[in-house]
Design a protein around this motif. Sequence first.
Motif, PDB file in Angstrom:
ATOM      1  N   PHE A  94      25.249   3.412 154.611  1.00  0.00           N
ATOM      2  CA  PHE A  94      25.146   2.672 153.354  1.00  0.00           C
ATOM      3  C   PHE A  94      24.146   1.540 153.535  1.00  0.00           C
ATOM      4  O   PHE A  94      24.185   0.816 154.540  1.00  0.00           O
ATOM      5  CB  PHE A  94      26.492   2.096 152.929  1.00  0.00           C
ATOM      6  CG  PHE A  94      26.401   1.239 151.694  1.00  0.00           C
ATOM      7  CD1 PHE A  94      26.214   1.817 150.449  1.00  0.00           C
ATOM      8  CD2 PHE A  94      26.470  -0.149 151.793  1.00  0.00           C
ATOM      9  CE1 PHE A  94      26.112   1.030 149.308  1.00  0.00           C
ATOM     10  CE2 PHE A  94      26.364  -0.932 150.661  1.00  0.00           C
ATOM     11  CZ  PHE A  94      26.180  -0.345 149.411  1.00  0.00           C
ATOM     12  N   LYS A  95      23.234   1.432 152.584  1.00  0.00           N
ATOM     13  CA  LYS A  95      22.198   0.387 152.633  1.00  0.00           C
ATOM     14  C   LYS A  95      22.390  -0.570 151.469  1.00  0.00           C
ATOM     15  O   LYS A  95      22.521  -0.153 150.321  1.00  0.00           O
ATOM     16  CB  LYS A  95      20.805   1.015 152.570  1.00  0.00           C
ATOM     17  CG  LYS A  95      19.669  -0.005 152.636  1.00  0.00           C
ATOM     18  CD  LYS A  95      18.312   0.683 152.529  1.00  0.00           C
ATOM     19  CE  LYS A  95      17.991   1.452 153.797  1.00  0.00           C
ATOM     20  NZ  LYS A  95      16.601   1.970 153.780  1.00  0.00           N
ATOM     21  N   HIS A  96      22.394  -1.867 151.792  1.00  0.00           N
ATOM     22  CA  HIS A  96      22.564  -2.907 150.777  1.00  0.00           C
ATOM     23  C   HIS A  96      21.291  -3.751 150.732  1.00  0.00           C
ATOM     24  O   HIS A  96      20.925  -4.395 151.715  1.00  0.00           O
ATOM     25  CB  HIS A  96      23.761  -3.780 151.142  1.00  0.00           C
ATOM     26  CG  HIS A  96      24.135  -4.800 150.101  1.00  0.00           C
ATOM     27  ND1 HIS A  96      23.969  -4.586 148.757  1.00  0.00           N
ATOM     28  CD2 HIS A  96      24.666  -6.052 150.234  1.00  0.00           C
ATOM     29  CE1 HIS A  96      24.384  -5.656 148.089  1.00  0.00           C
ATOM     30  NE2 HIS A  96      24.811  -6.558 148.968  1.00  0.00           N
ATOM     31  N   VAL A  97      20.606  -3.699 149.591  1.00  0.00           N
ATOM     32  CA  VAL A  97      19.355  -4.446 149.426  1.00  0.00           C
ATOM     33  C   VAL A  97      19.635  -5.700 148.608  1.00  0.00           C
ATOM     34  O   VAL A  97      20.222  -5.630 147.517  1.00  0.00           O
ATOM     35  CB  VAL A  97      18.280  -3.587 148.732  1.00  0.00           C
ATOM     36  CG1 VAL A  97      16.986  -4.384 148.564  1.00  0.00           C
ATOM     37  CG2 VAL A  97      18.027  -2.316 149.523  1.00  0.00           C
ATOM     38  N   PHE A  98      19.200  -6.847 149.134  1.00  0.00           N
ATOM     39  CA  PHE A  98      19.444  -8.129 148.466  1.00  0.00           C
ATOM     40  C   PHE A  98      18.280  -8.478 147.544  1.00  0.00           C
ATOM     41  O   PHE A  98      17.157  -7.993 147.735  1.00  0.00           O
ATOM     42  CB  PHE A  98      19.637  -9.237 149.510  1.00  0.00           C
ATOM     43  CG  PHE A  98      20.767  -8.959 150.461  1.00  0.00           C
ATOM     44  CD1 PHE A  98      22.093  -9.103 150.070  1.00  0.00           C
ATOM     45  CD2 PHE A  98      20.500  -8.535 151.765  1.00  0.00           C
ATOM     46  CE1 PHE A  98      23.121  -8.839 150.955  1.00  0.00           C
ATOM     47  CE2 PHE A  98      21.523  -8.272 152.648  1.00  0.00           C
ATOM     48  CZ  PHE A  98      22.844  -8.423 152.244  1.00  0.00           C
ATOM     49  N   ASP A 109      29.387 -10.021 152.961  1.00  0.00           N
ATOM     50  CA  ASP A 109      28.411  -8.926 152.984  1.00  0.00           C
ATOM     51  C   ASP A 109      28.864  -7.828 153.934  1.00  0.00           C
ATOM     52  O   ASP A 109      28.754  -6.632 153.629  1.00  0.00           O
ATOM     53  CB  ASP A 109      27.034  -9.438 153.427  1.00  0.00           C
ATOM     54  CG  ASP A 109      26.417 -10.402 152.435  1.00  0.00           C
ATOM     55  OD1 ASP A 109      26.637 -10.228 151.217  1.00  0.00           O
ATOM     56  OD2 ASP A 109      25.721 -11.338 152.879  1.00  0.00           O
ATOM     57  N   PHE A 112      31.742  -5.968 152.511  1.00  0.00           N
ATOM     58  CA  PHE A 112      31.281  -5.181 151.364  1.00  0.00           C
ATOM     59  C   PHE A 112      30.664  -3.859 151.801  1.00  0.00           C
ATOM     60  O   PHE A 112      30.967  -2.801 151.222  1.00  0.00           O
ATOM     61  CB  PHE A 112      30.259  -5.989 150.546  1.00  0.00           C
ATOM     62  CG  PHE A 112      29.624  -5.209 149.437  1.00  0.00           C
ATOM     63  CD1 PHE A 112      30.328  -4.923 148.271  1.00  0.00           C
ATOM     64  CD2 PHE A 112      28.320  -4.738 149.552  1.00  0.00           C
ATOM     65  CE1 PHE A 112      29.743  -4.196 147.243  1.00  0.00           C
ATOM     66  CE2 PHE A 112      27.733  -4.006 148.535  1.00  0.00           C
ATOM     67  CZ  PHE A 112      28.443  -3.729 147.372  1.00  0.00           C
ATOM     68  N   VAL A 113      29.794  -3.878 152.833  1.00  0.00           N
ATOM     69  CA  VAL A 113      29.154  -2.628 153.248  1.00  0.00           C
ATOM     70  C   VAL A 113      30.183  -1.657 153.849  1.00  0.00           C
ATOM     71  O   VAL A 113      30.058  -0.435 153.687  1.00  0.00           O
ATOM     72  CB  VAL A 113      27.995  -2.880 154.249  1.00  0.00           C
ATOM     73  CG1 VAL A 113      26.879  -3.669 153.612  1.00  0.00           C
ATOM     74  CG2 VAL A 113      28.477  -3.524 155.532  1.00  0.00           C
ATOM     75  N   MET A 116      32.005  -0.113 150.796  1.00  0.00           N
ATOM     76  CA  MET A 116      31.150   0.835 150.094  1.00  0.00           C
ATOM     77  C   MET A 116      30.962   2.106 150.905  1.00  0.00           C
ATOM     78  O   MET A 116      30.944   3.216 150.357  1.00  0.00           O
ATOM     79  CB  MET A 116      29.793   0.189 149.784  1.00  0.00           C
ATOM     80  CG  MET A 116      29.857  -0.943 148.774  1.00  0.00           C
ATOM     81  SD  MET A 116      30.572  -0.415 147.187  1.00  0.00           S
ATOM     82  CE  MET A 116      29.396   0.829 146.666  1.00  0.00           C
ATOM     83  N   CYS A 153      17.278  -6.330 153.714  1.00  0.00           N
ATOM     84  CA  CYS A 153      18.104  -5.128 153.649  1.00  0.00           C
ATOM     85  C   CYS A 153      19.115  -5.126 154.792  1.00  0.00           C
ATOM     86  O   CYS A 153      18.763  -5.377 155.947  1.00  0.00           O
ATOM     87  CB  CYS A 153      17.199  -3.895 153.724  1.00  0.00           C
ATOM     88  SG  CYS A 153      18.083  -2.349 153.789  1.00  0.00           S
ATOM     89  N   SER A 155      22.175  -2.654 156.442  1.00  0.00           N
ATOM     90  CA  SER A 155      22.777  -1.320 156.355  1.00  0.00           C
ATOM     91  C   SER A 155      23.680  -1.045 157.542  1.00  0.00           C
ATOM     92  O   SER A 155      23.610  -1.716 158.576  1.00  0.00           O
ATOM     93  CB  SER A 155      21.684  -0.245 156.268  1.00  0.00           C
ATOM     94  OG  SER A 155      20.823  -0.307 157.394  1.00  0.00           O
TER      95      SER A 155
END
Length: 405
Positions: A94-98, A109, A112-113, A116, A153, A155
């Motif tokens: 999973f990748k989280h981009v800010f 954060d 959260f990842v 998800m 980013c 992940s």
Amino acid sequence: MLKYNDQLIMALEIGSTKTVCGVGKLSHAGRLSILGYHEESSISWRKGRIGDNELAIRFFRNIVEAVQHSTGGRPYVVHVGMANHELYITRQNFKHVFSETAHRISEEDICFVFQMLKALAARENNRIIHVVPTGFYIDNQLVKEPLDLSGKCFSIEAIVISMNTEALDNLLMLLKLAGIKVKEVILGSLASADAVLNATEKEFGSVYVDIGGQTTAIVVYSHGFLQDVVVLPVGSNYITGDLVFGLGISYTAAEYLKLELGLTPVRNLAEEIEVKSGSELKRVSARLILDIIEARINEILDLIKKNIEIYNCEGLIKTGFVFGGGGAKLAGLVDYAEKHLDMPVRVTGPDAYLDAGTSTEAVSLGVIGLIRFRENQSLLPAKPDTSNILGTGWLEKIKLWAVKK
């Protein structure tokens, strides 16, 4: 480092060949005290279900009652280790981009990842048992501790281990009817690897090979992270079956030859070995015995080699292999595997992890792994309360939280 915990833990390891139950706790010296231990041949599983529920209930009740007296009436929690063939293993990321270019990674954060990733990994009719991170990345760069680092980013990559929901519910129902209240279900080979491999081996790269009756599990560690879990559909029972078919002898006789001779070189391969098969004595060729055992072991070792080839090519495995499970007791296996795999191989026993006063005659690494694994886990809350997850040693804690349901 493991900390002293006075909580008694009952480990119930359900394997394809045998089922083992042990009760223990972590001593002040950092080793395990096993208070009770019992094992029996496993009952038959078919497609995740046990055919005779009444038989299963009696079986589980009897094996647990055999060790319950050792608790002295004290409360305990039960953790179940499942055989490899009952579980599904997949990879997920999973990748989280800010929105900002240099976002500072916070506790929220990280949680959260994980949340998800677990949501993405969810599969219909399957229940997640473990989510184990294989790496954290900030702007595509591997980091061990992302907290307070900055990037655009963030992940995570992880291994997700799940079990068929119907099969799991059926097992938990049978255990409940047998009077066993289960707290957690764990992949047995993962627990064993976590206990057997030390921090140095996990950091510099090592492979734990759990040779069971029906399957062989490969657990790869490097850079301090779990890198892979692979289950091969072949185990030590296949060697016994090959000997039965190839020599025309009973299963008991074949098991005896496998354990007594194994891969140990015979002085005179032309000689015949006398073995009792049923009610008669049979003479079988020493050369043929060795050829049959070597053929199946070569298959297992070749599959191991193939599945870890990518990690070897990248130089991630530097400390070698640790073999465990019932199949690792095969005579001559260490020397034979070292030549075949061209890397150091050792077989570990339970004495390295047990308190000095505990008998090590029959205690399985599976039980030790389940208890040690959950001694660490018991330090955490069941849900991700960030005030408890993070802080000193937060990375280990977030890994441990991640394997909870």
